[in-house]
Design an enzyme around this catalytic site. Structure first.
Site, mmCIF file in Angstrom:
data_model
loop_
_atom_site.group_PDB
_atom_site.id
_atom_site.type_symbol
_atom_site.label_atom_id
_atom_site.label_comp_id
_atom_site.label_asym_id
_atom_site.label_seq_id
_atom_site.Cartn_x
_atom_site.Cartn_y
_atom_site.Cartn_z
ATOM 1 N N SER A 22 0.651 -1.233 0.028
ATOM 2 C CA SER A 22 -0.001 0.142 0.141
ATOM 3 C C SER A 22 0.768 1.190 -0.155
ATOM 4 O O SER A 22 0.515 2.325 -0.406
ATOM 5 C CB SER A 22 -1.027 -0.010 1.270
ATOM 6 N N ASP A 200 -0.661 7.557 10.202
ATOM 7 C CA ASP A 200 -1.541 6.478 10.671
ATOM 8 C C ASP A 200 -0.360 5.519 11.566
ATOM 9 O O ASP A 200 -1.054 4.387 11.672
ATOM 10 C CB ASP A 200 -2.271 5.864 9.824
ATOM 11 N N HIS A 203 1.469 4.189 7.295
ATOM 12 C CA HIS A 203 1.549 5.086 5.908
ATOM 13 C C HIS A 203 2.232 6.660 6.004
ATOM 14 O O HIS A 203 2.121 7.144 7.227
ATOM 15 C CB HIS A 203 0.015 5.145 5.311
#
Length: 251
Positions: A22, A200, A203
């Site tokens: 991600s 977070d 990320h």
């Protein structure tokens, strides 16, 4: 494919592939490190995104042939200039927490990374492969951003374990003789890394993306890939003779 199409495909801009989870998938978002690379190499290379949220090296190994299909190596197009391989954050999920299905034991993680590097080397002997370690983890902030039910109320990752996977990634790079970017170590050189680089706990913030961009640009430069060494695919505007503009496009 027609002969003219073959000739044109051989003249396509060279490519830099970004392969990862991600943190790679999000890299084309506003202020993302992949978007910044695209802008940086705007006239010299195409940056191609191959990011898959949630993936670990076990899954990445399984889909290699789909991500890099045979037609990319058909003898007509160029081999990519470089491929960044950025996995480990999901492998490092703890096996007794809510994200256990993403966990990959560290020995297997090393084997999988080695396999990925070997696959890419065998596919393209001239391509520069750059490994990237997982970033550090802010455990307190991860508790505020669970992506599934968390009955234990414990973070699914810890910074210590992420660091072990980062060290394993660095070790694989040494064994495979490829460059590596140690983000886990690099980011923690700054006292405010948790707030400055992680939105977070995992990320990246704008500042975190900037660090990754700078590290990738630096590592690409070390292997000889920079704006100074890569030619533009067409003449720059300021190099065109105003008295005879079309001369610049003669082959």
């Amino acid at each position: 494919m027609e002969k003219t199409e073959i000739l044109e495909s051989a003249k396509m801009r060279p490519k830099i592939y970004l392969f990862g989870d991600s943190i790679t998938e999000e890299s084309f978002s506003d202020d993302g490190w992949g978007a910044a690379l695209t802008n940086h190499f705007a006239r010299t290379a195409d940056v191609v995104l191959r990011g898959y949220s949630g993936y670990n090296t076990r899954w990445a190994k399984k889909v290699l042939e789909k991500v890099f299909p045979a037609e990319l190596n058909d003898g007509v197009g160029r081999a990519p200039l470089a491929v960044t391989v950025f996995f480990g954050a999901n492998d490092a999920c703890l096996p007794d927490r809510y994200a256990a299905f993403q966990h990959v034991p560290i020995d297997e993680y090393k084997q999988n990374l080695t396999h990925i590097v070997s696959y890419l080397k065998n596919r393209w002997s001239s391509t520069h492969i750059i490994l990237m370690t997982p970033p550090p983890i802010d455990e307190a902030k991860r508790l505020l951003h669970p992506y599934n039910e968390n009955p234990s109320n414990l973070p699914e990752r810890t910074n210590e374990v992420a660091g072990n996977y980062a060290k394993a990634c660095v070790a694989v790079a040494g064994e495979c003789d490829v460059p590596v970017i140690d983000l886990w170590t690099r980011m923690q050189q700054y006292d405010d890394w948790r707030k400055a680089y992680l939105r977070d706990g995992l990320h990246l913030t704008r500042g975190g993306n900037k660090i990754v961009f700078d590290q990738v640009i630096g590592k690409l430069g070390e292997v000889g890939l920079s704006l100074e060494t890569l030619p533009a695919d067409l003449p720059y505007f300021n190099s065109i003779d105003p008295n005879d503009p079309l001369k610049a496009f003669e082959v």
